[in-house]
Design an enzyme around this catalytic site. Structure first.
Site: not given
Ligand code: CMC
Length: 430
Positions: A308, A365
């Site tokens: 998140h 989720d």
């Molecule tokens: N599985 C594997 N690796 C992950 C995941 C995951 N679900 N989420 C983040 N990472 C890794 C990502 O690859 C990155 O690694 P690095 O620093 O080596 O590049 C690091 O963790 C940070 O990730 P980010 O994408 O920079 O973080 P963000 O804050 O931009 O993204 C997120 C947050 C929710 C989009 C992401 O965690 C994700 O895609 N999760 C899966 C989708 C999901 O479950 N979404 C629902 C969010 S909660 C409901 C809502 O409020 O919408």
């Protein structure tokens, strides 16, 4: 230099300026850069708004490190235990918990405005039968501006309130119509004697040939999930609603934009993606393979329902939903193999160095889909239900923005990295 300021020095020019430091009720201090461009000719660069507060708000507070979520100051744990979705909707909208009279009036209003204009039937029937219900919802909520244009003066507080009540009251009806259309079944009219969650289940599952008996546990589970989704400060869809509304667009148009944004798999669409992922994993033996895929930099796969932007701890909503999912799965179906896989996946991920180091925990989720599945709700409706819960949050945030005397149209700037100014070259010379 004042204590409540931040000084910015441009090392290339030696120029320095002080900017005010704002203090909120909770959370980090915020330094106010509104005059940055005027005084120093600089923009800030923050794609994804990782360090940017886009507004001042009194509605919801999240402490992502501690895993705390407050609606108007009240912890989500207390609200989910002692309150219900409509009472919490009142709290989010009006800022205080209602007294008995206010509660009765509000629930009466919402329950008695659940019917939609008959013209909606023709509108919905125009969609392909295999349309995704989210695409139908985007269209129907946007179309409310043409069905209910007697309350579109956004400067009139009464019009604002009527539109918010209409959105909250009619969204379950529209959502159920989207479901019925994709299932080829006749639309079922709302019933004002039922609770908000019961009425939605009735409109989803009753058919003219047979009444639908509502299981109180189903209704309770749905009500709690709606409550847990009701607001989440400046997330992508809420910011979309605020940005769309900042131009003066009507609340139905802004809400429709929010629904479109919510649909994405990185946001509300994740609940649908979680179930697809768990079904693909199939058995606990396959979990390590998927964990490795999620860790592989060259593989775009992510563990859906994990991670998140704000929570770097267990999402407090996921904690509540997890317990509820356990209860409902045990009571309704005995063992749900997907729930077993989810629990095992969580256990393995939470002890894996990659997830620990990146602070990736289950989010809301991860378990909500298990509950919806136990209620026989098809996966394509999961994000629609997220929209039902979130509508009140979107509208409270929209109204807060509209009523803010400092409101201006949202208009970010950019760091232009395209071609430098050049002269047109005629076709025969290219
Ligand atoms: N599985 C594997 N690796 C992950 C995941 C995951 N679900 N989420 C983040 N990472 C890794 C990502 O690859 C990155 O690694 P690095 O620093 O080596 O590049 C690091 O963790 C940070 O990730 P980010 O994408 O920079 O973080 P963000 O804050 O931009 O993204 C997120 C947050 C929710 C989009 C992401 O965690 C994700 O895609 N999760 C899966 C989708 C999901 O479950 N979404 C629902 C969010 S909660 C409901 C809502 O409020 O919408």
């Amino acid at each position: 230099m004042g204590n409540n300021t931040v000084t910015i020095t441009n090392n290339s020019t030696g120029e320095s300026h002080e900017f005010p430091l704002l203090k909120g009720t909770h959370g980090p201090d915020v330094f106010d850069i509104q005059q940055l461009y005027k005084t120093m000719g600089l923009f800030t660069y923050d794609p994804g708004y990782k360090s940017t507060a886009s507004c001042e708000s009194r509605i919801t507070y999240i402490d992502g490190d501690k895993g705390i979520l407050l609606y108007r100051g009240y912890p989500i744990e207390e609200l989910s235990e002692h309150s219900n979705f409509l009472e919490v909707s009142y709290l989010i909208m009006y800022g205080e918990l209602p007294n008995q009279d206010e509660y009765d009036k509000f629930t009466f209003t919402i329950k008695h405005h659940s019917m939609v204009h008959e013209g909606f039937k023709n509108f919905v029937n125009g969609f392909r039968r295999d349309a995704h219900p989210m695409s139908i919802l985007v269209g129907m909520v946007g179309a409310m501006s043409s069905f209910y244009h007697d309350s579109l003066d956004i400067t009139d507080p009464l019009h604002q309130e009527i539109s918010v009540h209409r959105l909250l009251a009619k969204l379950p009806t529209l959502a159920a119509m989207a479901y019925k259309h994709t299932h080829g079944q006749p639309f079922i009219y709302p019933r004002n004697d039922l609770s908000y969650a019961e009425n939605f289940l009735h409109m989803m599952y009753a058919v003219p040939a047979e009444e639908y008996e509502i299981d109180p546990l189903h209704a309770k589970a749905l009500d709690v999930t709606l409550l847990l989704h009701a607001d989440h400060e400046q997330n992508a869809s809420t910011s979309t609603v605020r940005l769309a509304g900042s131009s003066g667009a009507n609340p139905f148009a802004a809400a429709s934009a929010g629904i479109g944004c919510l649909w994405g798999p990185a946001h509300g669409g994740a609940n649908e993606a979680v179930i697809k992922m768990l079904e693909e994993i199939k058995t606990p033996d396959n979990i390590p393979k998927y964990i490795n895929k999620a860790k592989d930099k060259d593989d775009p796969f992510r563990l859906m329902g994990f991670g998140h932007r704000v929570y770097k701890n267990y999402d407090p909503r996921a904690k509540i939903i997890r317990n509820f999912a356990k209860e409902i799965v045990e009571k309704l179906e005995g063992n749900d193999p997907l729930f077993e896989i989810a629990l095992k996946l969580e256990e393995i991920a939470l002890t894996d160095e990659y997830f620990i180091e990146k602070k990736l925990y289950p989010n809301v989720d991860f378990y909500s889909g298990i509950i919806y599945k136990a209620l026989n709700i098809p996966t394509s409706m999961f994000t629609v239900i997220f929209s039902l819960g979130r509508m009140i949050g979107w509208m409270a945030q929209w109204q807060e923005m509209i009523r803010d005397p400092k409101r201006v149209i949202g208009r970010p700037r950019q760091n232009y990295v395209g071609p430098a100014k050049r002269s047109f070259v005629s076709l025969d010379k290219r």
